[in-house]
Design a protein around this motif. Structure first.
Motif, PDB file in Angstrom:
ATOM      1  N   THR A 235      13.560 -15.891 -21.381  1.00 56.57           N
ATOM      2  CA  THR A 235      14.351 -16.922 -20.701  1.00 56.57           C
ATOM      3  C   THR A 235      14.275 -16.721 -19.188  1.00 56.57           C
ATOM      4  OG1 THR A 235      16.366 -15.599 -20.721  1.00 56.57           O
ATOM      5  CG2 THR A 235      15.957 -16.998 -22.654  1.00 56.57           C
ATOM      6  N   LEU A 236      14.674 -17.747 -18.440  1.00 55.64           N
ATOM      7  CA  LEU A 236      14.695 -17.639 -16.981  1.00 55.64           C
ATOM      8  C   LEU A 236      15.639 -16.530 -16.528  1.00 55.64           C
ATOM      9  CD1 LEU A 236      14.710 -21.403 -15.892  1.00 55.64           C
ATOM     10  CD2 LEU A 236      12.910 -19.727 -15.456  1.00 55.64           C
ATOM     11  N   GLU A 237      16.781 -16.384 -17.211  1.00 52.20           N
ATOM     12  CA  GLU A 237      17.745 -15.358 -16.850  1.00 52.20           C
ATOM     13  C   GLU A 237      17.156 -13.962 -17.056  1.00 52.20           C
ATOM     14  OE1 GLU A 237      20.922 -13.589 -15.307  1.00 52.20           O
ATOM     15  OE2 GLU A 237      20.572 -15.761 -15.321  1.00 52.20           O
ATOM     16  N   SER A 238      16.424 -13.774 -18.152  1.00 52.57           N
ATOM     17  CA  SER A 238      15.791 -12.474 -18.404  1.00 52.57           C
ATOM     18  C   SER A 238      14.739 -12.165 -17.348  1.00 52.57           C
ATOM     19  CB  SER A 238      15.161 -12.451 -19.797  1.00 52.57           C
ATOM     20  OG  SER A 238      16.154 -12.532 -20.807  1.00 52.57           O
ATOM     21  N   ILE A 239      13.997 -13.178 -16.930  1.00 51.69           N
ATOM     22  CA  ILE A 239      12.970 -12.979 -15.906  1.00 51.69           C
ATOM     23  C   ILE A 239      13.608 -12.607 -14.570  1.00 51.69           C
ATOM     24  CG2 ILE A 239      11.199 -14.160 -14.546  1.00 51.69           C
ATOM     25  CD1 ILE A 239      10.355 -13.285 -17.392  1.00 51.69           C
ATOM     26  N   LYS A 240      14.728 -13.241 -14.246  1.00 48.06           N
ATOM     27  CA  LYS A 240      15.436 -12.902 -13.007  1.00 48.06           C
ATOM     28  C   LYS A 240      15.874 -11.441 -13.005  1.00 48.06           C
ATOM     29  CE  LYS A 240      17.252 -17.530 -11.979  1.00 48.06           C
ATOM     30  NZ  LYS A 240      18.483 -18.367 -11.882  1.00 48.06           N
ATOM     31  N   GLN A 241      16.387 -10.983 -14.151  1.00 51.92           N
ATOM     32  CA  GLN A 241      16.813  -9.587 -14.245  1.00 51.92           C
ATOM     33  C   GLN A 241      15.620  -8.638 -14.170  1.00 51.92           C
ATOM     34  OE1 GLN A 241      19.743  -8.601 -17.291  1.00 51.92           O
ATOM     35  NE2 GLN A 241      20.220 -10.779 -17.543  1.00 51.92           N
ATOM     36  N   LEU A 242      14.530  -9.004 -14.815  1.00 52.02           N
ATOM     37  CA  LEU A 242      13.349  -8.142 -14.826  1.00 52.02           C
ATOM     38  C   LEU A 242      12.772  -7.974 -13.426  1.00 52.02           C
ATOM     39  CD1 LEU A 242      11.545  -6.552 -16.787  1.00 52.02           C
ATOM     40  CD2 LEU A 242      10.139  -8.610 -17.033  1.00 52.02           C
ATOM     41  N   LYS A 243      12.853  -9.031 -12.618  1.00 54.89           N
ATOM     42  CA  LYS A 243      12.302  -8.979 -11.259  1.00 54.89           C
ATOM     43  C   LYS A 243      13.048  -7.989 -10.361  1.00 54.89           C
ATOM     44  CE  LYS A 243      10.233 -13.604 -10.922  1.00 54.89           C
ATOM     45  NZ  LYS A 243      10.326 -14.945 -10.268  1.00 54.89           N
ATOM     46  N   THR A 244      14.244  -7.587 -10.747  1.00 54.25           N
ATOM     47  CA  THR A 244      15.026  -6.669  -9.910  1.00 54.25           C
ATOM     48  C   THR A 244      14.543  -5.223 -10.026  1.00 54.25           C
ATOM     49  OG1 THR A 244      16.683  -6.277 -11.644  1.00 54.25           O
ATOM     50  CG2 THR A 244      17.058  -8.140 -10.157  1.00 54.25           C
ATOM     51  N   TYR A 245      13.654  -4.930 -10.993  1.00 50.82           N
ATOM     52  CA  TYR A 245      13.164  -3.557 -11.175  1.00 50.82           C
ATOM     53  C   TYR A 245      12.001  -3.301 -10.215  1.00 50.82           C
ATOM     54  CZ  TYR A 245      16.154  -3.138 -15.235  1.00 50.82           C
ATOM     55  OH  TYR A 245      17.251  -3.077 -16.063  1.00 50.82           O
ATOM     56  N   SER A 246      12.009  -2.145  -9.605  1.00 49.40           N
ATOM     57  CA  SER A 246      11.073  -1.839  -8.528  1.00 49.40           C
ATOM     58  C   SER A 246       9.619  -1.756  -8.976  1.00 49.40           C
ATOM     59  CB  SER A 246      11.477  -0.511  -7.860  1.00 49.40           C
ATOM     60  OG  SER A 246      11.468   0.547  -8.819  1.00 49.40           O
ATOM     61  N   ASN A 247       9.378  -1.452 -10.239  1.00 45.62           N
ATOM     62  CA  ASN A 247       7.994  -1.321 -10.697  1.00 45.62           C
ATOM     63  C   ASN A 247       7.357  -2.656 -11.068  1.00 45.62           C
ATOM     64  OD1 ASN A 247       9.649  -1.582 -13.012  1.00 45.62           O
ATOM     65  ND2 ASN A 247       8.061  -0.650 -14.286  1.00 45.62           N
ATOM     66  N   ILE A 248       8.127  -3.744 -11.010  1.00 39.19           N
ATOM     67  CA  ILE A 248       7.602  -5.076 -11.318  1.00 39.19           C
ATOM     68  C   ILE A 248       7.006  -5.671 -10.051  1.00 39.19           C
ATOM     69  CG2 ILE A 248       8.123  -7.374 -12.195  1.00 39.19           C
ATOM     70  CD1 ILE A 248       8.401  -5.169 -14.290  1.00 39.19           C
ATOM     71  N   LYS A 249       5.704  -5.954 -10.088  1.00 36.44           N
ATOM     72  CA  LYS A 249       5.017  -6.493  -8.915  1.00 36.44           C
ATOM     73  C   LYS A 249       5.018  -8.018  -8.891  1.00 36.44           C
ATOM     74  CE  LYS A 249       4.159  -2.493  -7.284  1.00 36.44           C
ATOM     75  NZ  LYS A 249       4.919  -2.052  -6.096  1.00 36.44           N
TER      76      LYS A 249
END
Length: 379
Positions: A210-224
């Motif tokens: 979901t869009l909400e899950s993607i927003k949360q995932l983007k907050t992790y430093s290892n996600i480029k």
């Protein structure tokens, strides 16, 4: 002539029903009452697949209203109560194949864009099943287009009559996730409910979220970076295979035209409306031929470039029913109108109202019930 009047003897002893007779009467009454309720008013339904996640989850138990769109009268009325098409644990039909004409009682409203609708699966009209309309499996999708609309998909966004439809906030899309090479914790994948998660290489992953899950995932430093995994316009996507009408080449005029449509870039197509007349040619017939022959029960033959309907050459056809365009909210994990085409109105079962129970079969015994989803309205 002499008339004799017989009066009821107040002292006569009434014959008491035995326990077997009482149970039989009670069961018969319960079956008749339940059948009438399921046919005319409301019916329970369980979500069997993930095509509507995250709006609806596997294991959600729903109540489906028959009165919103009008109750459909039974088409195959003779059969074993509470069975769909076969006797449980057998391959034997649970109904007698005597069919009545399609008729629907008046409802509170027509199907609207955005409604979540339960309906019979149209592809079960085909070989090897050839099931009657009301004996086909029930599935559930969201209505994206109604009769008379012109619908298209452009880069996974639905357009109706030239205007974009708002994305479903709780729906899922496929994404490509690039990391710094450190990977993604499986617990995080489960926590964010990312489905079909897989690795392309040590740094690249794919999954539906979901869009909400993607927003949360983007907050992790290892996600480029995270980008939608959308099929390129003009090419058949290897992930999904050919879409309608190439997925159902029932009728051809010469060779099937190359529509170059895929799961994310499709159309435009006009959704048939009762009374609408379509011009039939090599471009339109593959799109509308299935509805004309299979759903509206006409005999259709093609001889070269000539089309014959019920033995008469035809270059136009006027539709007898309204049709709809249905899609799953889990956009890249749903077999829907993009694959089997238009949904005829006689396949519509009812409108999903609310979840009354939700069970997670993958959870531990203590966490089986999703308490937050009980008696939750559907939108």
């Amino acid at each position: 002539m002499t008339w004799k009047i017989f009066k009821k003897d107040k002292n006569a002893v009434k014959t008491k029903k035995g326990p077997v007779r009482e149970w039989a009467d009670a069961i018969l009454f319960a079956v008749i009452a339940a059948t009438l309720i399921r046919t005319l008013f409301i019916e329970a339904y369980v979500i069997p697949s993930g095509s509507m996640e995250g709006s609806l989850l596997i294991g959600d138990y729903l109540f489906v209203s028959k009165v919103n769109y009008g109750a459909r009268m039974p088409i195959t009325p003779i059969g074993i109560p509470f069975t769909a098409h076969t006797i449980p644990y057998t391959d034997t039909k649970s109904y007698v194949d005597v069919q009545l004409p399609y008729y629907r009682l008046p409802g509170f409203s027509d199907i609207k864009k955005g409604d979540i609708v339960v309906f019979n699966l149209p592809t079960e009209a085909d070989s090897p099943l050839y099931r009657p309309v009301d004996r086909r499996e029930n599935i559930i999708k969201r209505c994206q287009g109604t009769a008379g609309d012109t619908l298209s998909l452009v880069n996974a966004l639905v357009y109706v009559n030239g205007k974009p439809r708002p994305p479903v906030s709780e729906g899922k899309m496929a994404y490509v996730i690039k990391t710094d090479g450190s990977g993604i914790n499986p617990n995080l994948v489960n926590e964010l409910h990312i489905d079909d998660f897989g690795a392309v290489d040590n740094a690249t992953f794919t999954g539906n979220a979901t869009l909400e899950s993607i927003k949360q995932l983007k907050t992790y430093s290892n996600i480029k970076s995270i980008t939608p995994n959308i099929a390129i316009k003009g090419f058949v996507d290897d992930r999904s295979g050919p879409v309608y009408p190439l997925s159902h080449p029932d009728y051809k005029i010469g060779e099937m035209p190359r529509y170059n449509w895929n799961v994310d870039n499709f159309g435009p197509v006009i959704i048939p409306k009762k009374g609408w007349t379509v011009k039939l040619d090599s471009l339109t017939f593959p799109i509308y031929g299935r509805a004309i022959a299979v759903y509206e029960h006409n005999t259709v033959k093609v001889n070269g470039k000539d089309i014959f309907i019920n033995g008469k050459k035809a270059d136009t056809y006027t539709f007898k029913m309204n049709y709809y365009w249905m899609m799953g909210d889990n956009r890249h994990n749903s077999t829907d109108s993009r694959y089997w085409g238009f949904l005829p109105e006689d396949h519509v079962v009812g409108k999903a109202l609310f979840t009354w129970m939700s069970i997670d079969s993958t959870a531990s015994f203590a966490n089986k019930i999703r308490w937050s989803r009980l008696f939750r309205g559907i939108k």
